[in-house]
Design an enzyme around this catalytic site. Sequence first.
Site, PDB file in Angstrom:
ATOM      1  N   THR A  92      23.701   3.169  35.650  1.00 17.15           N
ATOM      2  CA  THR A  92      23.691   2.573  36.875  1.00 17.15           C
ATOM      3  C   THR A  92      24.842   2.881  37.767  1.00 17.15           C
ATOM      4  O   THR A  92      25.899   3.519  37.405  1.00 17.15           O
ATOM      5  CB  THR A  92      24.258   0.820  36.727  1.00 17.15           C
ATOM      6  OG1 THR A  92      25.174   0.470  36.137  1.00 17.15           O
ATOM      7  CG2 THR A  92      22.666   0.239  35.930  1.00 17.15           C
ATOM      8  N   ASP A  93      24.682   2.649  38.960  1.00 16.52           N
ATOM      9  CA  ASP A  93      25.782   3.326  40.173  1.00 16.52           C
ATOM     10  C   ASP A  93      26.469   2.084  40.419  1.00 16.52           C
ATOM     11  O   ASP A  93      26.419   0.862  40.090  1.00 16.52           O
ATOM     12  CB  ASP A  93      25.078   4.004  41.335  1.00 16.52           C
ATOM     13  CG  ASP A  93      24.104   3.229  41.890  1.00 16.52           C
ATOM     14  OD1 ASP A  93      24.084   1.990  41.792  1.00 16.52           O
ATOM     15  OD2 ASP A  93      23.296   3.811  42.645  1.00 16.52           O
ATOM     16  N   GLN A  94      27.240   2.408  41.482  1.00 12.76           N
ATOM     17  CA  GLN A  94      28.267   1.027  42.101  1.00 12.76           C
ATOM     18  C   GLN A  94      27.293  -0.089  42.792  1.00 12.76           C
ATOM     19  O   GLN A  94      27.789  -1.120  43.028  1.00 12.76           O
ATOM     20  CB  GLN A  94      29.042   1.703  43.267  1.00 12.76           C
ATOM     21  CG  GLN A  94      29.945   0.806  43.773  1.00 12.76           C
ATOM     22  CD  GLN A  94      31.215   1.470  44.716  1.00 12.76           C
ATOM     23  OE1 GLN A  94      30.987   2.851  45.045  1.00 12.76           O
ATOM     24  NE2 GLN A  94      32.019   0.871  45.087  1.00 12.76           N
ATOM     25  N   GLY A 147      24.854  -1.074  41.297  1.00 14.19           N
ATOM     26  CA  GLY A 147      24.201  -1.938  40.325  1.00 14.19           C
ATOM     27  C   GLY A 147      22.746  -1.489  40.031  1.00 14.19           C
ATOM     28  O   GLY A 147      22.084  -2.128  39.299  1.00 14.19           O
ATOM     29  N   ILE A 148      22.359  -0.175  40.347  1.00 11.00           N
ATOM     30  CA  ILE A 148      20.770   0.182  40.516  1.00 11.00           C
ATOM     31  C   ILE A 148      21.231   1.454  39.492  1.00 11.00           C
ATOM     32  O   ILE A 148      21.857   2.246  39.711  1.00 11.00           O
ATOM     33  CB  ILE A 148      20.518   0.554  41.675  1.00 11.00           C
ATOM     34  CG1 ILE A 148      20.278  -0.713  42.596  1.00 11.00           C
ATOM     35  CG2 ILE A 148      18.938   1.258  41.830  1.00 11.00           C
ATOM     36  CD1 ILE A 148      19.974  -0.436  43.928  1.00 11.00           C
TER      37      ILE A 148
END
Length: 137
Positions: free
Chosen positions: A15-17, A19-20
């Site tokens: 995930t990225d910053q 949250g995806i």
Amino acid sequence: MYISETKIVVRYAETDQMGIVHHSNYYIWFEQGRTDYIKESNMSYSDMEERGILMPLAESSCKYIQGAKYEDELIIKTWVSHLSPVKVVFNYSVIREKDQKEISKGSTVHAFVNKDLKIMNIKKTHSDIYEKLQTLM
């Protein structure tokens, strides 16, 4: 037409910053689906490579419909939409298991080449492998 199903649980590191799941991970999942699809034809990528068949990527696409999140349980559906003696087209649909919603779809095109990276006709050179792939279509 045969459709392979690969189950994946989204890891935190994917995930990225926001949250995806980062978009680059979908291609990793496509590769896992493709690997499982080939295994289900009673061979593996390693078997093919040992016999001198490589499958470099010639084209790829991915449509992101909805983001996946940490711990989502996903199903990667994989199938072949086109097979010729010199190339194969794999298609993918990423389904979120809890609501059966398609969150992404894509495709990859692979050429059949030898170890010198020259295009080869596997129907002529490795008819047994061509037939195994053809039976799944």
